[in-house]
Structure formats: C-alpha cells, structure tokens
Design a protein around this motif. Structure first.
Motif, PDB file in Angstrom:
ATOM      1  N   GLU A 129     -41.081   4.187  55.404  1.00 33.25           N
ATOM      2  CA  GLU A 129     -40.082   3.117  55.428  1.00 33.25           C
ATOM      3  C   GLU A 129     -40.514   2.066  56.434  1.00 33.25           C
ATOM      4  O   GLU A 129     -40.778   2.381  57.595  1.00 33.25           O
ATOM      5  N   GLY A 130     -40.579   0.813  55.993  1.00 33.00           N
ATOM      6  CA  GLY A 130     -41.012  -0.276  56.860  1.00 33.00           C
ATOM      7  C   GLY A 130     -39.922  -1.309  57.048  1.00 33.00           C
ATOM      8  O   GLY A 130     -38.780  -1.123  56.614  1.00 33.00           O
ATOM      9  N   SER A 134     -42.025  -7.074  56.932  1.00 35.80           N
ATOM     10  CA  SER A 134     -43.287  -6.551  56.448  1.00 35.80           C
ATOM     11  C   SER A 134     -43.357  -6.586  54.924  1.00 35.80           C
ATOM     12  O   SER A 134     -44.376  -6.967  54.337  1.00 35.80           O
ATOM     13  N   ALA A 135     -42.255  -6.207  54.293  1.00 34.48           N
ATOM     14  CA  ALA A 135     -42.199  -6.228  52.823  1.00 34.48           C
ATOM     15  C   ALA A 135     -42.245  -7.657  52.293  1.00 34.48           C
ATOM     16  O   ALA A 135     -42.910  -7.933  51.293  1.00 34.48           O
ATOM     17  N   ASP A 140     -47.585  -4.312  53.758  1.00 26.10           N
ATOM     18  CA  ASP A 140     -47.750  -2.882  53.486  1.00 26.10           C
ATOM     19  C   ASP A 140     -48.942  -2.679  52.559  1.00 26.10           C
ATOM     20  O   ASP A 140     -49.211  -3.495  51.676  1.00 26.10           O
ATOM     21  N   SER A 151     -50.550   5.587  51.118  1.00 21.57           N
ATOM     22  CA  SER A 151     -49.762   4.365  51.321  1.00 21.57           C
ATOM     23  C   SER A 151     -49.076   4.394  52.683  1.00 21.57           C
ATOM     24  O   SER A 151     -48.694   5.458  53.178  1.00 21.57           O
ATOM     25  N   TYR A 152     -48.919   3.238  53.283  1.00 18.45           N
ATOM     26  CA  TYR A 152     -48.221   3.138  54.566  1.00 18.45           C
ATOM     27  C   TYR A 152     -47.445   1.832  54.627  1.00 18.45           C
ATOM     28  O   TYR A 152     -47.779   0.855  53.950  1.00 18.45           O
ATOM     29  N   LYS A 153     -46.398   1.830  55.438  1.00 15.95           N
ATOM     30  CA  LYS A 153     -45.583   0.630  55.646  1.00 15.95           C
ATOM     31  C   LYS A 153     -45.574   0.271  57.124  1.00 15.95           C
ATOM     32  O   LYS A 153     -45.909   1.105  57.973  1.00 15.95           O
TER      33      LYS A 153
END
Length: 277
Positions: A129-130, A134-135, A140, A151-153
């Motif tokens: 969860e970011g 960032s989104a 991400d 995958s990373y956020k």
C-alpha cells in the motif's frame, strides 16, 4: 614520482572507488577525494572536480547495466532529479566561496554519516500500500526477483523529495554524489526495497554530478591530468560492481568499507582543523 606512476596509482585507486561506489550506491567520490587530497596532496577543489566526473562515469557504467536488468526505477529517478539538480547547483556555488579547510571538515562529517548508513538495517520488504501522490505520479513499479517480478509501492514522497534537495547540495559542495542521503531518502523515508534504492541512486548520481560539474568547469577546477585517469578507473570499477551485485552479498564489503572510511573521515577532519588543505 613520475607521471606514469602517478597515473597508474590513480587508475587503480579509481577502479576500487568505482567498484565500492557501485556495490554500495554511495558513489566513487568517497574514495577518490581522500586519495587525491591525503595521498597526492591535490587541492580539494580540483579533487572534487575530478570526483564529480568520476561520479558521472560511475553512474553511467553501473546504471546502464542495472537498467537492462530492470531493477532501476527510472521514472522515480527522473522525478527526484528535479530536487537534486537544484540542490547541486546551489551546493557548487556555495563551494566556490567556502574555505577549503571547512569543506574538508564537512566532507569528513558526511563520510562518518555514510559509514553509519552502510551498517544500518536495510529495507528489503516491498510495500503493498502506497501514498496517493505516488500513485498519481505513477512512481510505483516492480523489479525482477528469483520467483518473478516483485511489485512495490512508495510512501512519503514529499519527505523523500526534501531529503533529495539536501543530497543535491552536499553533492555540489563535496563532489561525492551524496549516495548515502539518496539511499536514506528512498530506503528509509519512501520505503523502497534496498536493491531498487541502490540502483536508482546510481542512476541519479550522474545527473546530479553533471549539474555541479558545470560550475566547477567554469571556475577552472577540472584538470585533465587528474580527471582522465580517475574517470577510466571508476568506469571499469562500476562495470565490475554492476556484474557482482546480483551474485554476492555485499554485507562483508560494507563492514570493511565502513571501517576504512571512518578512518579516512577522522583524517580529513583532523587535517581540516589543522589547516592542512
């Protein structure tokens, strides 16, 4: 000492600097500048000029390999370069009017910070969860793992951006790439996995150094006799480090590196206080 001996020692030292800089994400300047100032007694501003060119070579060598492997977050790197480039130009302008002994003391202090950073616990976990920012900026991403893409956020983008501005100032002032601050911003503040933060830092260092190098070039602090061997050695070391990073655990290297630069840091601070620069 003959010019040939001087050049060969410089190339060897720069090779080791590029290797260490590539494996740790701290940049080759933390080795190049003490080598030039403490061993060869080169004026610290000329040493910084050579180190900035070395950082560009180090970044170019390591970054190209990391990008091919898909580890580097290019979009994040270019976004954070806005902060570091502005800071780098300011730092380079400050350096021109700062006494060399003061620069040496600051350099030693930053080396101690870099040594501490190499031993801290690294963030290896990828956030699921970011932040909304960032989104929105599409920062991400993912990187290749043993069982497929991971995958990373990101979080705390604003905090990371602020630390990057300070990293840029330190880069322009000291010529060391400020990889420790960049990794701190991405690894600690933004919670990016360490392998991604290290490779993205390498990618960014060259752009940051290029912004600072323009000021040093205009002021006449770029000596080809010093800079050319340094660039050759660092480039070779950077390519070697990029190949080794995916195959070895660099923890032992970090401990040795930490001890070595701690000693160098105290030497730089002592010489700065004694007005030996």
């Amino acid at each position: 000492m003959s010019i040939l001996t001087f050049t060969l020692i410089l190339i060897l030292g720069a090779y080791l600097a590029g290797l260490v800089g590539s494996l740790t994400g701290l940049g080759g300047g933390v080795v190049v500048i003490p080598l030039l100032t403490l061993v060869f007694h080169v004026d610290i501003r000329y040493a910084i000029g050579a180190a900035l060119l070395a950082s560009i070579a180090n970044s170019s060598g390591a970054a190209s390999a990391y990008i091919k492997e898909g580890i580097t977050n290019i979009r994040l790197g270019m976004f954070l370069e806005i902060a570091t480039t502005i800071g780098a130009v300011l730092g380079a302008l400050i350096a021109v009017y700062t006494p060399t002994n003061t620069i040496a003391i600051i350099f030693g202090s930053v080396l101690l910070f870099s040594a501490a950073m190499t031993l801290r616990k690294k963030n290896q976990e990828a956030l699921t969860e970011g932040s909304k920012l960032s989104a929105m900026l599409k920062l991400d991403s993912s990187y290749p793992g043993p069982d497929g893409p991971i995958s990373y956020k990101l979080k705390n983008v604003g905090g990371g951006f602020s630390i990057m501005t300070l990293a840029g100032v330190m880069s322009g002032l000291l010529g060391i790439g400020s990889g420790a601050l960049k990794v701190l911003a991405m690894d600690t503040a933004m919670k990016i996995p360490f392998k991604v933060s290290t490779t993205t830092s390498n990618f960014m260092i060259g752009v940051t150094a290029a912004a600072s190098a323009v000021v040093y070039l205009q002021r006449g602090y770029m000596d080809p006799i010093i800079a050319f061997p340094v660039v050759l050695g660092v480039l070779g070391g950077a390519f070697t480090g990029a190949k080794l990073l995916t195959r070895i655990n660099p923890q032992t290297l970090r401990i040795i590196f930490c001890v070595a630069i701690t000693f160098v840091a105290f030497e730089m601070i002592y010489n700065g206080y004694q007005h030996n620069f």
